[in-house]
Write a protein that holds these residues in place. Structure first.
Motif, mmCIF file in Angstrom:
data_model
loop_
_atom_site.group_PDB
_atom_site.id
_atom_site.type_symbol
_atom_site.label_atom_id
_atom_site.label_comp_id
_atom_site.label_asym_id
_atom_site.label_seq_id
_atom_site.Cartn_x
_atom_site.Cartn_y
_atom_site.Cartn_z
ATOM 1 N N UNK A 1 5.613 0.654 15.412
ATOM 2 C CA UNK A 1 5.266 0.879 14.012
ATOM 3 C C UNK A 1 5.767 2.224 13.512
ATOM 4 N N UNK A 2 5.660 3.264 14.340
ATOM 5 C CA UNK A 2 6.087 4.589 13.898
ATOM 6 C C UNK A 2 7.576 4.624 13.577
ATOM 7 N N UNK A 3 8.390 3.922 14.359
ATOM 8 C CA UNK A 3 9.824 3.882 14.085
ATOM 9 C C UNK A 3 10.096 3.243 12.734
ATOM 10 N N UNK A 4 9.406 2.136 12.453
ATOM 11 C CA UNK A 4 9.593 1.466 11.176
ATOM 12 C C UNK A 4 9.147 2.344 10.021
ATOM 13 N N UNK A 5 8.013 2.996 10.184
ATOM 14 C CA UNK A 5 7.519 3.898 9.136
ATOM 15 C C UNK A 5 8.551 4.984 8.831
ATOM 16 N N UNK B 1 0.816 -1.213 0.000
ATOM 17 C CA UNK B 1 0.000 0.000 0.000
ATOM 18 C C UNK B 1 0.851 1.264 0.000
ATOM 19 N N UNK B 2 2.014 1.197 0.637
ATOM 20 C CA UNK B 2 2.857 2.384 0.766
ATOM 21 C C UNK B 2 4.089 2.346 -0.147
ATOM 22 N N UNK B 3 4.064 1.457 -1.144
ATOM 23 C CA UNK B 3 5.096 1.402 -2.180
ATOM 24 C C UNK B 3 6.503 1.275 -1.605
ATOM 25 N N UNK C 1 10.204 10.231 3.837
ATOM 26 C CA UNK C 1 9.537 11.388 3.243
ATOM 27 C C UNK C 1 8.280 11.777 4.007
ATOM 28 N N UNK C 2 7.763 10.852 4.822
ATOM 29 C CA UNK C 2 6.554 11.150 5.585
ATOM 30 C C UNK C 2 6.902 11.874 6.876
ATOM 31 N N UNK C 3 6.087 12.818 7.250
ATOM 32 C CA UNK C 3 6.304 13.543 8.504
ATOM 33 C C UNK C 3 4.963 13.743 9.211
ATOM 34 N N UNK D 1 0.169 6.328 8.755
ATOM 35 C CA UNK D 1 0.774 5.106 8.224
ATOM 36 C C UNK D 1 0.943 4.066 9.322
ATOM 37 N N UNK D 2 1.356 4.499 10.496
ATOM 38 C CA UNK D 2 1.519 3.579 11.622
ATOM 39 C C UNK D 2 0.168 3.027 12.063
ATOM 40 N N UNK D 3 -0.839 3.882 12.090
ATOM 41 C CA UNK D 3 -2.181 3.448 12.487
ATOM 42 C C UNK D 3 -2.729 2.423 11.500
#
Length: 207
Positions: free
Chosen positions: A51-55, A34-36, A61-63, A70-72
């Motif tokens: 999850x947030x650390x992995x994201x 989903x997030x390429x 590029x995500x902030x 994305x983590x949710x």
């Protein structure tokens, strides 16, 4: 390592007390599509970490809101995927045998932690989730908090982990660390049955 000084045991959840590896991998593979992101790159850094650390690692590029969303999404993919989630071999026996206080410190949120522990038939007397700390593993805050809540100095705690980020967190907290799955730790163990025997020899569990 001197297990006779251990006054509490602090367990990781996924891969340590709960066999959820397949469910975790399925969720991250769907999320990666989903997030390429290359799923292999995601799985290389996701295990045991919030999850947030992995994201942040795989989608730098995500902030801000993007990271949180994305983590949710990743957690949502895991909440109801419980069909093959069970206790790891030896976990029920070890927990029943312990003669010292114990807790679970997990990178999951409370909803996911309770769902997986319920599926595995494990009732934690103390549960510290990623929602209880400002910074998740490999930061030591979760393990330090669990030790404090149990009233035991970190240096008298044994952390049981199966991931490098968790070993790092346990050591940084000042605890001794037992490691599953070949991770570099103070006390390498093949499985939880082996740990039960070691703790019984130290008088911290009954055979």
């Amino acid at each position: 390592m001197d297990l006779t000084i251990i006054e509490a045991v602090l367990f990781d959840m996924d891969g340590t007390l709960v066999d959820s590896d397949a469910a975790v991998e399925r969720a991250w593979r769907v999320w990666a599509a989903e997030y390429a992101v290359d799923p292999a790159a995601v799985l290389a850094v996701a295990h045991g970490a919030p999850a947030e650390r992995t994201v942040r690692l795989v989608r730098p590029d995500l902030t801000g809101t993007g990271v949180a969303e994305a983590a949710a999404r990743q957690l949502t993919l895991q909440y109801d995927d419980l069909s093959d989630v069970v206790a790891t071999p030896g976990a029920p026996e070890l927990l029943a045998a312990l003669r010292v206080p114990w807790a679970i410190v997990t990178s999951a949120d409370v909803r996911l932690a309770k769902a997986r522990l319920g599926a595995a038939g494990i009732a934690a007397p103390l549960l510290v989730t990623v929602e209880d700390v400002r910074v998740g593993k490999p930061d030591p805050e979760g393990y330090r908090r669990a030790a404090e809540l149990l009233g035991v100095a970190p240096e008298h705690c044994l952390v049981v982990e199966d991931a490098e980020v968790g070993v790092t967190a346990g050591r940084a907290a000042g605890a001794q660390v037992a490691g599953l799955k070949g991770v570099d730790a103070d006390l390498p163990i093949t499985d939880l049955r082996a740990l039960t025997q070691l703790l019984a020899a130290a008088g911290k569990a009954h055979a």
